[in-house]
Enzyme design. Structure first.
Site, PDB file in Angstrom:
ATOM      1  N   HIS A 127      -3.854   0.916  12.130  1.00  0.00           N
ATOM      2  CA  HIS A 127      -3.609  -0.319  12.875  1.00  0.00           C
ATOM      3  C   HIS A 127      -4.963  -0.957  13.186  1.00  0.00           C
ATOM      4  CE1 HIS A 127      -2.348  -3.276  15.638  1.00  0.00           C
ATOM      5  NE2 HIS A 127      -2.049  -2.550  16.684  1.00  0.00           N
ATOM      6  N   HIS A 185       0.837  -1.224   0.000  1.00  0.00           N
ATOM      7  CA  HIS A 185       0.000   0.000   0.000  1.00  0.00           C
ATOM      8  C   HIS A 185       0.865   1.266   0.000  1.00  0.00           C
ATOM      9  CE1 HIS A 185      -3.930  -2.044   0.800  1.00  0.00           C
ATOM     10  NE2 HIS A 185      -3.146  -2.945   1.343  1.00  0.00           N
ATOM     11  N   ASN A 207     -10.366  -2.769   2.367  1.00  0.00           N
ATOM     12  CA  ASN A 207     -10.051  -2.758   0.941  1.00  0.00           C
ATOM     13  C   ASN A 207     -11.319  -2.508   0.133  1.00  0.00           C
ATOM     14  OD1 ASN A 207      -7.285  -3.223   1.092  1.00  0.00           O
ATOM     15  ND2 ASN A 207      -7.483  -5.445   0.892  1.00  0.00           N
TER      16      ASN A 207
HETATM   17 FE1  HDD Z   1      -2.669  -4.807   5.395  1.00  0.00          FE
HETATM   18  C1  HDD Z   1      -1.176  -1.791   5.123  1.00  0.00           C
HETATM   19  C2  HDD Z   1      -5.598  -3.476   4.190  1.00  0.00           C
HETATM   20  C3  HDD Z   1      -4.067  -7.938   5.323  1.00  0.00           C
HETATM   21  C4  HDD Z   1       0.059  -6.040   6.897  1.00  0.00           C
HETATM   22  N1  HDD Z   1      -3.253  -2.994   4.758  1.00  0.00           N
HETATM   23  C5  HDD Z   1      -2.496  -1.871   4.728  1.00  0.00           C
HETATM   24  C6  HDD Z   1      -3.265  -0.774   4.234  1.00  0.00           C
HETATM   25  C7  HDD Z   1      -4.504  -1.246   3.962  1.00  0.00           C
HETATM   26  C8  HDD Z   1      -4.506  -2.645   4.306  1.00  0.00           C
HETATM   27  C9  HDD Z   1      -5.675  -0.464   3.414  1.00  0.00           C
HETATM   28  C10 HDD Z   1      -2.759   0.644   4.013  1.00  0.00           C
HETATM   29  C11 HDD Z   1      -3.013   1.495   5.215  1.00  0.00           C
HETATM   30  C12 HDD Z   1      -2.562   2.912   4.931  1.00  0.00           C
HETATM   31  O1  HDD Z   1      -3.187   3.556   4.080  1.00  0.00           O
HETATM   32  O2  HDD Z   1      -1.578   3.328   5.544  1.00  0.00           O
HETATM   33  N2  HDD Z   1      -4.448  -5.567   4.799  1.00  0.00           N
HETATM   34  C13 HDD Z   1      -5.549  -4.833   4.436  1.00  0.00           C
HETATM   35  C14 HDD Z   1      -6.690  -5.715   4.345  1.00  0.00           C
HETATM   36  C15 HDD Z   1      -6.259  -6.971   4.639  1.00  0.00           C
HETATM   37  C16 HDD Z   1      -4.851  -6.868   4.941  1.00  0.00           C
HETATM   38  C17 HDD Z   1      -8.089  -5.270   3.983  1.00  0.00           C
HETATM   39  C18 HDD Z   1      -7.016  -8.241   4.708  1.00  0.00           C
HETATM   40  C19 HDD Z   1      -8.276  -8.322   4.921  1.00  0.00           C
HETATM   41  N3  HDD Z   1      -2.100  -6.650   5.964  1.00  0.00           N
HETATM   42  C20 HDD Z   1      -2.829  -7.812   5.877  1.00  0.00           C
HETATM   43  C21 HDD Z   1      -2.101  -8.886   6.496  1.00  0.00           C
HETATM   44  C22 HDD Z   1      -0.932  -8.348   6.958  1.00  0.00           C
HETATM   45  C23 HDD Z   1      -0.959  -6.955   6.614  1.00  0.00           C
HETATM   46  C24 HDD Z   1      -2.572 -10.313   6.610  1.00  0.00           C
HETATM   47  C25 HDD Z   1       0.211  -9.000   7.696  1.00  0.00           C
HETATM   48  C26 HDD Z   1       0.137 -10.083   8.387  1.00  0.00           C
HETATM   49  N4  HDD Z   1      -0.833  -4.058   5.872  1.00  0.00           N
HETATM   50  C27 HDD Z   1       0.104  -4.731   6.541  1.00  0.00           C
HETATM   51  C28 HDD Z   1       1.278  -3.879   6.930  1.00  0.00           C
HETATM   52  C29 HDD Z   1       0.877  -2.503   6.346  1.00  0.00           C
HETATM   53  C30 HDD Z   1      -0.459  -2.777   5.709  1.00  0.00           C
HETATM   54  C31 HDD Z   1       2.607  -4.436   6.528  1.00  0.00           C
HETATM   55  C32 HDD Z   1       1.878  -1.797   5.446  1.00  0.00           C
HETATM   56  C33 HDD Z   1       1.913  -0.370   5.892  1.00  0.00           C
HETATM   57  C34 HDD Z   1       1.166  -0.358   7.128  1.00  0.00           C
HETATM   58  O3  HDD Z   1       0.676  -1.587   7.391  1.00  0.00           O
HETATM   59  O4  HDD Z   1       1.015   0.600   7.861  1.00  0.00           O
HETATM   60  O5  HDD Z   1       1.391  -3.824   8.305  1.00  0.00           O
END
Ligand code: HDD
Length: 733
Positions: free
Chosen positions: A391, A127, A199
Site C-alpha cells: 500500500h 500484477h 515499477n
Molecule cells: Fe498499482 C498493484 C505499482 C499505479 C492500483 N501496483 C501494484 C503492484 C505494483 C504496482 C508493483 C503489485 C504489488 C504487489 O506485488 O502486490 N501501480 C504501481 C506503480 C504505479 C501504479 C509503480 C504508478 C506509478 N496502481 C496504480 C494506480 C492504481 C493502482 C494509478 C489505481 C488507482 N495497483 C493498484 C491495485 C493493486 C496494484 C489495484 C492490485 C493489487 C494490489 O494493488 O494490491 O490496488
C-alpha cells in the site's frame, strides 16, 4: 511478549496470549540450514511433509509461515482433520457398501472437499503474476541529513519482503512477456511498515489515477474472447495509447528492452512519483527513488523471451529462486535523486508532479543510500507471496507523498483492493503483513479476526485504562502545507507536453537498442487488426522521431506520416543499458555441451572459475547420467531433449564432445542469433562449425584447452551480457 512496549489491555494478542509473541515476532521464520542445490527440485523438506520437522537454534519446531510455534501451521506426525482428530484413512470416502453411494455423514470427505473448493482467492486485478523473496536493507547513513526515516539511519538493518510481478497477465501467465514489471518492497521498519511500490520503468501511462481502470481495461485481454493473454500486442491497447498520447513516453519504455528483463536481478526499480522527504529540522526536499541492480541492467532479446514463455513460463521466478538457493542473492542499491522543494514543484522545467516525466540523471545525480539484499526464498507461496499486501499509504516519518494525481488515487486503491482480495479488513494480521513492532490500533472485529483483543476500551479518549497519548514527537505528522485552489476536473497545463521525453528516451538509445524498439513496435502493431489504429500510432511516433516512425512504417508496409518532434532534445546516456565494461555475472548460467569422452577435467576447471564468480555451469548432453570417472565427475543436468538455448547466458562445447542430435545445431544457432557468447575448446570447435556457426564472428571464443585464462576470458565476455557487435556493426552498438 510484545517486544519493547508494555502490553496495554487493549493491545491485540494473536491466537493465545500465553504462548505467542507480538505480531511479527519470530517472523519471517528462521531459514533452515540445508545443502545448496544445483538443480531446481524443491528442497526435500517441501516435498515430504512427513519428514522430521526442522528445528530452530532454540530447538523449537519451525514449520511453514508461522509465529515460531504457530499451531495453525502443519505440525505433528499424524494426519488429522482441521479439528486435530487423527485420521485412519484419507483415500476412501465413507460409502454404503464398497460399490454404493457416499454418505452425507462423512465429515472428513466434506471438510476436505469444502476446504479445497475454497482454496483460491481472487488474483490481483493487476500484477497478478509475481514472485518474491525475503531479505535485508542496510542503510549507509548518508540520507540522514535529508530524512528522519529511521530505516535510512546509518548502519540500520531492516528486514524486507520484495515482490516482483508482471502487470497484465493472470496468475498463471508466463514470466517473460513484454510488460512492465512491478518492484514492490515492504520494509519492516522500527517505525512500522514502509512500502515502496514501484515499477521497473520510471514513468507511467497516465497522469491521473482516475484513468487507471481505462488503461488496464485496454491492456487486459479483450472482454469477448479473453485473448490475448499477458501482452499489449492487440487492438484495444494500441487504440487507447494512440488516442491517449500522455502514454507515449511509457510506451517507448515498454517497447524497449526494459519490457523483457533478463531476470529480476538485472532490473532497475523506480518509485516513479516524486516523494517529499522531511528531516529532523522539518526541512523538506523532493525526491525520486531508484533501485540500481548490482548485477547491471540487462534484458532478454524478443525471440528469446517468446521461446522462454513456452519452454519455461517460470523463467524469472525460477531464476530468482535457484539463484538464491545457489548462494547468489539479488542485490540492489537504493538511490535518491534529490530535488529542491520549490513552490512550483518543478526542476529544470520538468513538472515533478507529472508521473510521465523523468529527471535525467545527468541533471540530478542519483545518490546511493543503502543496499537491498534478497537472500531467502519464501517458505509458502500462498501465505507469503500471494497474501502480501502493499500500500502506497504505508509510510514512515520522514517520507511523504506529493500531490501527483496518480499517487493520490493510489492512496485509495491499495487499501480498498485488499478488502476483496484478502477477504476483509484484517489482512494486516496475516503474518507476512504484520509489522515487526507493537500494534495498538483500536481496530476491532471484522471477518477473519485472528487476534484476541483484551480490555474494554478500544476507543479514544478513555478514562479507564490510562489512555496513553496517541502521538509524541516520534509519531507520523503530515507536514503542514498550504492548499488552495478552485474545484476543477483538470490537469495543469505543464502536463500537456506528451512527446519531448519520449524523444529524449529514443535519442538516448544505442543503435542496437533502437533496432529492438523498432522491432517491438513493428511486431505489436502488426498484431493490430484495425488499420486505422496502426496509422494513428504511426502519427504518434512521428511526433517522437521521424526516423523511428519511418522504420516502423517500413516494417508495416505503410506510409510514414510527418510530425513535429521536439527539437534540441539532449540525450541522457544513463538511459541506455549497453554496458561499457564487464559487470558481475552472479546468477548467470553457462551451458557446456559434452558427451562421454569429453574433457571432464576441463569442465571442472570452468565450473570452478564460474562458481568463484557466483555463476553456474550446467552440462548439456544427449542423454542424462554422469560423465567422467574417479574424482572428476560431471552430472548431466540438461539433455538436448529438455532444454533450449534460453536457459543459458553462454554456450560452450567441451573438447572431445561428440553429439549427433539435430537439436544441438538449433541450440547453438539460437544462442548465436541471440548474441550470446559461444565457445569451444579442443575439437569442440568442429561442432560449432558443423552447426553453421561462424567461428571468426565476435564473441565466439576458441581455445586449445580449457585452462584458467580461457575460463576468465569467457566469463569476462559473459559480463558484457551480449555480443551486440554481432547484431549491429562494430562501434554502433
Ligand atoms: Fe498499482 C498493484 C505499482 C499505479 C492500483 N501496483 C501494484 C503492484 C505494483 C504496482 C508493483 C503489485 C504489488 C504487489 O506485488 O502486490 N501501480 C504501481 C506503480 C504505479 C501504479 C509503480 C504508478 C506509478 N496502481 C496504480 C494506480 C492504481 C493502482 C494509478 C489505481 C488507482 N495497483 C493498484 C491495485 C493493486 C496494484 C489495484 C492490485 C493489487 C494490489 O494493488 O494490491 O490496488
Amino acid at each position: 511478549m510484545w517486544g519493547r512496549a508494555e502490553p496495554s489491555t487493549h493491545q491485540r494478542v494473536l491466537f493465545e496470549p500465553s504462548t505467542l509473541g507480538r505480531p511479527g515476532a519470530g517472523y519471517p521464520p528462521t531459514p533452515f540450514e540445508g545443502s545448496r542445490r544445483r538443480n531446481a527440485m524443491p528442497p526435500k523438506r517441501q516435498r515430504d511433509q512427513a519428514a522430521p520437522k526442522p528445528t530452530s537454534p532454540t530447538g523449537k519446531v519451525e514449520v511453514g509461515v508461522s509465529f515460531g510455534d504457530d499451531r495453525r501451521a502443519q505440525a505433528g506426525e499424524h494426519l488429522t482433520t482441521a479439528q486435530g482428530l487423527r485420521l485412519s484413512d484419507t483415500d476412501h470416502s465413507l460409502k454404503a457398501g464398497a460399490r454404493g453411494p457416499s454418505l452425507l455423514e462423512d465429515f472428513h470427505l466434506r471438510e476436505k472437499i469444502t476446504h479445497f473448493d475454497h482454496e483460491r482467492i481472487p488474483e490481483r486485478v493487476v500484477h497478478a503474476r509475481g514472485a518474491a523473496a525475503h531479505g535485508t536493507f542496510r542503510a549507509y547513513g548518508n540520507a540522514e541529513s535529508v530524512t528522519k526515516a529511521g530505516f535510512l539511519a546509518k548502519g540500520r538493518e531492516t528486514p524486507v519482503f520484495t515482490r516482483f510481478s508482471t502487470v497484465l497477465g493472470s496468475r498463471g501467465s508466463a514470466d517473460t512477456v513484454r510488460d512492465v514489471r512491478g518492484f514492490a518492497v515492504k520494509f519492516y521498519t522500527e517505525e512500522g511498515n514502509f512500502d515502496l511500490v514501484g515499477n521497473n520503468m520510471p514513468v507511467f501511462f497516465i497522469q491521473d489515477g482516475i484513468k487507471f481502470p481505462d488503461v488496464i481495461h485496454a491492456g487486459k485481454p479483450h472482454p469477448d474472447r479473453e485473448i490475448p493473454q499477458a501482452q499489449t500486442a492487440h487492438d484495444t491497447f494500441w487504440d487507447f495509447v494512440s488516442l491517449h498520447t500522455e502514454a507515449t513516453h511509457h510506451v517507448l519504455w515498454a517497447m524497449s528492452d526494459r519490457g523483457i528483463p533478463r531476470s529480476y536481478r538485472t532490473m532497475e526499480g523506480f518509485g516513479v512519483h516524486t516523494f517529499r522527504l522531511v528531516n529532523t529540522a522539518g526541512e523538506t526536499s523532493l525526491v525520486k527513488f531508484h533501485w540500481k541492480p548490482v548485477a547491471g541492467v540487462h534484458s532478454l532479446v524478443w525471440e528469446e523471451a517468446q521461446i522462454a514463455a513456452g519452454a519455461d513460463p517460470d523463467f524469472h521466478r525460477r531464476d530468482m529462486a535457484d539463484g538464491i538457493e545457489a548462494g547468489a542473492p539479488l542485490e540492489y542499491e537504493l538511490g535518491l535523486q534529490l530535488l529542491p522543494d520549490t513552490p512550483d514543484e518543478t526542476f529544470e522545467g520538468i513538472d515533478l508532479l507529472d508521473p510521465t516525466k523523468i529527471v535525467p540523471e545527468e541533471l540530478a545525480e542519483v545518490v546511493l543510500v543503502g543496499k537491498l539484499t534478497l537472500d531467502r526464498n519464501p517458505t509458502n507461496y500462498f501465505a507469503e507471496t500471494e497474501q502480501v499486501a502493499f500500500h502506497t499509504g504505508h509510510l514512515v516519518p520522514g517520507i511523504e507523498i506529493t500531490n501527483d494525481p496518480l499517487m493520490q488515487a493510489r492512496m485509495f486503491s491499495y487499501l480498498d483492493t485488499q478488502l476483496t482480495r484478502l477477504g476483509g479488513p484484517n489482512f494486516t494480521q496475516l503474518p507476512i503483513n504484520c509489522p515487526h513492532v507493537p500494534v495498538n490500533d483500536n481496530l476491532r472485529d471484522g471477518m477473519h479476526q485472528t487476534a484476541i483483543h483484551q480490555g474494554v476500551t478500544p476507543y479514544k479518549p478513555n478514562g479507564i485504562d490510562g489512555d496513553r497519548p496517541i502521538a509524541d514527537d516520534t509519531g507520523y505528522v503530515h507536514l503542514p502545507r498550504p492548499v488552495e485552489g478552485v474545484k476543477v476536473r483538470a490537469n495543469p497545463v505543464s502536463f500537456d507536453d506528451h512527446f519531448t521525453q519520449a524523444t529524449l528516451f529514443w535519442l538516448s538509445m544505442s543503435a542496437v537498442e533502437k533496432a529492438h524498439i523498432v522491432e517491438a513496435f513493428t511486431f505489436e502493431l502488426s498484431k493490430v487488426y484495425e488499420m486505422a489504429i496502426r496509422e494513428r500510432e504511426l502519427a504518434v511516433l512521428a511526433n517522437v522521431d521521424g526516423e523511428l516512425c519511418a522504420r516502423v512504417a517500413a516494417g508495416l508496409g505503410l506510409p510514414a506520416p510527418t510530425g513535429k518532434p521536439a527539437k534540441g532534445v539532449v540525450p541522457s546516456p544513463a538511459l541506455s543499458q549497453v554496458p561499457v565494461a564487464p559487470g558481475p555475472i552472479a546468477g548467470r548460467v553457462i551451458g557446456v555441451v559434452a558427451s562421454p569422452g569429453a574433457d571432464v577435467p576441463g569442465i571442472a576447471k570452468l565450473r570452478k572459475a564460474a562458481e568463484a564468480r557466483g555463476a553456474v555451469v550446467r552440462v548439456i548432453a544427449e542423454v542424462g547420467g554422469q560423465l567422467g570417472k574417479g574424482a572428476t565427475k560431471e552430472v548431466v543436468e540438461r539433455t538436448l531433449l529438455a532444454t533450449r538455448s534460453v536457459e543459458f547466458d553462454a554456450v560452450v562445447v567441451a573438447g572431445g564432445a561428440t553429439v549427433t542430435d539435430p537439436r544441438l545445431p538449433v541450440l547453438l544457432q539460437e544462442a548465436f542469433r541471440h548474441c550470446k557468447v559461444l565457445g569451444a575448446w579442443g575439437g569442440g570447435a568442429d561442432l560449432l562449425r558443423a552447426a553453421g556457426i561462424d567461428t571468426d564472428a565476435p564473441g565466439v571464443l576458441l581455445a586449445d584447452t580449457m585452462v584458467k585464462a580461457s575460463a576468465i576470458a569467457l566469463l569476462d565476455a559473459v559480463g558484457l551480457h551480449r555480443v551486440w557487435d554481432r547484431a549491429v556493426p562494430a562501434g554502433e552498438a
